[in-house]
Motif scaffolding. Structure first.
Motif, PDB file in Angstrom:
ATOM      1  N   LEU A 287       3.776   5.842  -5.580  1.00 29.93           N
ATOM      2  CA  LEU A 287       3.709   5.942  -7.042  1.00 29.93           C
ATOM      3  C   LEU A 287       2.634   6.933  -7.487  1.00 29.93           C
ATOM      4  O   LEU A 287       2.855   7.728  -8.407  1.00 29.93           O
ATOM      5  CB  LEU A 287       3.461   4.559  -7.652  1.00 29.93           C
ATOM      6  N   ILE A 288       1.488   6.884  -6.846  1.00 26.42           N
ATOM      7  CA  ILE A 288       0.405   7.820  -7.192  1.00 26.42           C
ATOM      8  C   ILE A 288       0.833   9.255  -6.892  1.00 26.42           C
ATOM      9  O   ILE A 288       0.626  10.165  -7.701  1.00 26.42           O
ATOM     10  CB  ILE A 288      -0.895   7.444  -6.442  1.00 26.42           C
ATOM     11  N   THR A 289       1.452   9.478  -5.748  1.00 27.23           N
ATOM     12  CA  THR A 289       1.939  10.812  -5.386  1.00 27.23           C
ATOM     13  C   THR A 289       2.982  11.304  -6.375  1.00 27.23           C
ATOM     14  O   THR A 289       2.963  12.467  -6.790  1.00 27.23           O
ATOM     15  CB  THR A 289       2.530  10.797  -3.958  1.00 27.23           C
ATOM     16  N   SER A 290       3.897  10.447  -6.781  1.00 26.00           N
ATOM     17  CA  SER A 290       4.921  10.820  -7.764  1.00 26.00           C
ATOM     18  C   SER A 290       4.291  11.213  -9.089  1.00 26.00           C
ATOM     19  O   SER A 290       4.717  12.181  -9.730  1.00 26.00           O
ATOM     20  CB  SER A 290       5.897   9.663  -7.978  1.00 26.00           C
ATOM     21  N   TYR A 291       3.281  10.471  -9.522  1.00 26.95           N
ATOM     22  CA  TYR A 291       2.592  10.802 -10.767  1.00 26.95           C
ATOM     23  C   TYR A 291       1.996  12.207 -10.701  1.00 26.95           C
ATOM     24  O   TYR A 291       2.200  13.023 -11.601  1.00 26.95           O
ATOM     25  CB  TYR A 291       1.498   9.771 -11.073  1.00 26.95           C
ATOM     26  N   TYR A 292       1.255  12.498  -9.641  1.00 28.30           N
ATOM     27  CA  TYR A 292       0.615  13.807  -9.527  1.00 28.30           C
ATOM     28  C   TYR A 292       1.625  14.927  -9.325  1.00 28.30           C
ATOM     29  O   TYR A 292       1.396  16.058  -9.737  1.00 28.30           O
ATOM     30  CB  TYR A 292      -0.421  13.813  -8.397  1.00 28.30           C
ATOM     31  N   GLN A 293       2.752  14.654  -8.732  1.00 29.61           N
ATOM     32  CA  GLN A 293       3.741  15.698  -8.498  1.00 29.61           C
ATOM     33  C   GLN A 293       4.562  16.007  -9.743  1.00 29.61           C
ATOM     34  O   GLN A 293       4.863  17.158 -10.022  1.00 29.61           O
ATOM     35  CB  GLN A 293       4.662  15.300  -7.356  1.00 29.61           C
ATOM     36  N   PHE A 294       4.954  14.992 -10.509  1.00 30.81           N
ATOM     37  CA  PHE A 294       5.904  15.198 -11.593  1.00 30.81           C
ATOM     38  C   PHE A 294       5.311  15.135 -13.000  1.00 30.81           C
ATOM     39  O   PHE A 294       5.859  15.719 -13.923  1.00 30.81           O
ATOM     40  CB  PHE A 294       7.036  14.176 -11.494  1.00 30.81           C
ATOM     41  N   PHE A 295       4.209  14.427 -13.191  1.00 24.97           N
ATOM     42  CA  PHE A 295       3.719  14.195 -14.543  1.00 24.97           C
ATOM     43  C   PHE A 295       2.361  14.811 -14.840  1.00 24.97           C
ATOM     44  O   PHE A 295       2.086  15.189 -15.965  1.00 24.97           O
ATOM     45  CB  PHE A 295       3.661  12.680 -14.835  1.00 24.97           C
ATOM     46  N   TRP A 296       1.483  14.907 -13.882  1.00 25.44           N
ATOM     47  CA  TRP A 296       0.131  15.383 -14.110  1.00 25.44           C
ATOM     48  C   TRP A 296       0.127  16.899 -14.165  1.00 25.44           C
ATOM     49  O   TRP A 296       0.590  17.574 -13.249  1.00 25.44           O
ATOM     50  CB  TRP A 296      -0.784  14.890 -12.995  1.00 25.44           C
ATOM     51  N   LYS A 297      -0.348  17.448 -15.259  1.00 27.67           N
ATOM     52  CA  LYS A 297      -0.407  18.895 -15.451  1.00 27.67           C
ATOM     53  C   LYS A 297      -1.863  19.326 -15.493  1.00 27.67           C
ATOM     54  O   LYS A 297      -2.644  18.840 -16.306  1.00 27.67           O
ATOM     55  CB  LYS A 297       0.292  19.307 -16.748  1.00 27.67           C
ATOM     56  N   GLN A 298      -2.194  20.237 -14.626  1.00 27.82           N
ATOM     57  CA  GLN A 298      -3.567  20.721 -14.549  1.00 27.82           C
ATOM     58  C   GLN A 298      -3.589  22.186 -14.976  1.00 27.82           C
ATOM     59  O   GLN A 298      -2.827  23.001 -14.464  1.00 27.82           O
ATOM     60  CB  GLN A 298      -4.075  20.578 -13.122  1.00 27.82           C
TER      61      GLN A 298
ATOM     62  N   ILE B 130       0.841  -1.207   0.000  1.00 28.63           N
ATOM     63  CA  ILE B 130       0.000   0.000   0.000  1.00 28.63           C
ATOM     64  C   ILE B 130       0.873   1.252   0.000  1.00 28.63           C
ATOM     65  O   ILE B 130       0.602   2.218  -0.723  1.00 28.63           O
ATOM     66  CB  ILE B 130      -0.973  -0.021   1.195  1.00 28.63           C
ATOM     67  N   ALA B 131       1.948   1.253   0.775  1.00 26.20           N
ATOM     68  CA  ALA B 131       2.854   2.405   0.840  1.00 26.20           C
ATOM     69  C   ALA B 131       3.514   2.665  -0.512  1.00 26.20           C
ATOM     70  O   ALA B 131       3.640   3.812  -0.952  1.00 26.20           O
ATOM     71  CB  ALA B 131       3.909   2.191   1.918  1.00 26.20           C
ATOM     72  N   ILE B 132       3.932   1.610  -1.197  1.00 29.42           N
ATOM     73  CA  ILE B 132       4.537   1.766  -2.525  1.00 29.42           C
ATOM     74  C   ILE B 132       3.513   2.307  -3.513  1.00 29.42           C
ATOM     75  O   ILE B 132       3.813   3.194  -4.324  1.00 29.42           O
ATOM     76  CB  ILE B 132       5.149   0.428  -3.006  1.00 29.42           C
ATOM     77  N   LEU B 133       2.282   1.804  -3.484  1.00 30.95           N
ATOM     78  CA  LEU B 133       1.226   2.287  -4.374  1.00 30.95           C
ATOM     79  C   LEU B 133       0.938   3.768  -4.137  1.00 30.95           C
ATOM     80  O   LEU B 133       0.842   4.547  -5.091  1.00 30.95           O
ATOM     81  CB  LEU B 133      -0.049   1.442  -4.176  1.00 30.95           C
TER      82      LEU B 133
END
Length: 171
Positions: free
Chosen positions: A20-31, A14-17
């Motif tokens: 990974l989700i936090t990394s996606y929103y921090q580095f890749f997701w552009k709003q 769960i911690a790894i998941l």
């Protein structure tokens, strides 16, 4: 495997998941977002006798370019894509303008209020169109219907004073 090992592996997974989700929103997701609000209207002297002040904020995580502002008249809210639109002169020195993340920018626009009298005769609407370009080069138009303001601009009677949100720059 013991029950303690299963619990440990479950929490680790769960911690790894979550990581990974936090990394996606921090580095890749552009709003890309913009909030608009008409703040006040002022009557002036001269050709451009009506001054509108908007406040535009950028709550997204990318900068925006306010590329152009147009005063449009027509029968629908389809914007520049609609052939039923006519453009009118406006006066503003507040564009082009880069609106940084978290920034609030005032935008002053002066128009000739005679446009309202001409439109009442042919039942057309009046829009102020803001054209934005995102960091990715995507363009988005926002139309603010100001037809109801006409000669009267009382805050109690008209809903144009409410905030508007522009979201998502899609191809």
């Amino acid at each position: 495997m013991s029950q303690n090992e299963i619990i440990t592996l479950t929490f680790s997974g769960i911690a790894i998941l979550v990581s990974l989700i936090t990394s996606y929103y921090q580095f890749f997701w552009k709003q890309t977002k913009a909030n608009f609000r008409l703040v006040w209207i002022q009557n002036n002297d001269g050709q451009f006798d009506r001054k509108y002040c908007y406040v535009i904020s950028n709550p997204g995580n990318q900068e925006l370019l306010l590329n152009s502002i147009h005063l449009l008249t027509g029968n629908s809210d389809k914007g520049m894509a609609s052939e039923s639109y006519g453009g009118h002169d406006i006066e503003s020195t507040d564009y082009p303008k880069v609106i940084k993340v978290g920034e609030i920018a005032p935008i002053n626009i002066c128009i000739n209020s005679n446009v309202y009298g001409k439109l009442n005769e042919c039942n057309k609407k009046v829009f102020i169109m803001f054209e934005f370009v995102s960091v990715n080069g995507r363009k988005k138009e926002f139309l603010h219907d100001i037809t109801a303001i006409g000669e009267n601009h009382s805050k109690k009677e008209i809903k144009v004073w409410e905030s508007n949100l522009l979201k998502g720059f899609k191809d």
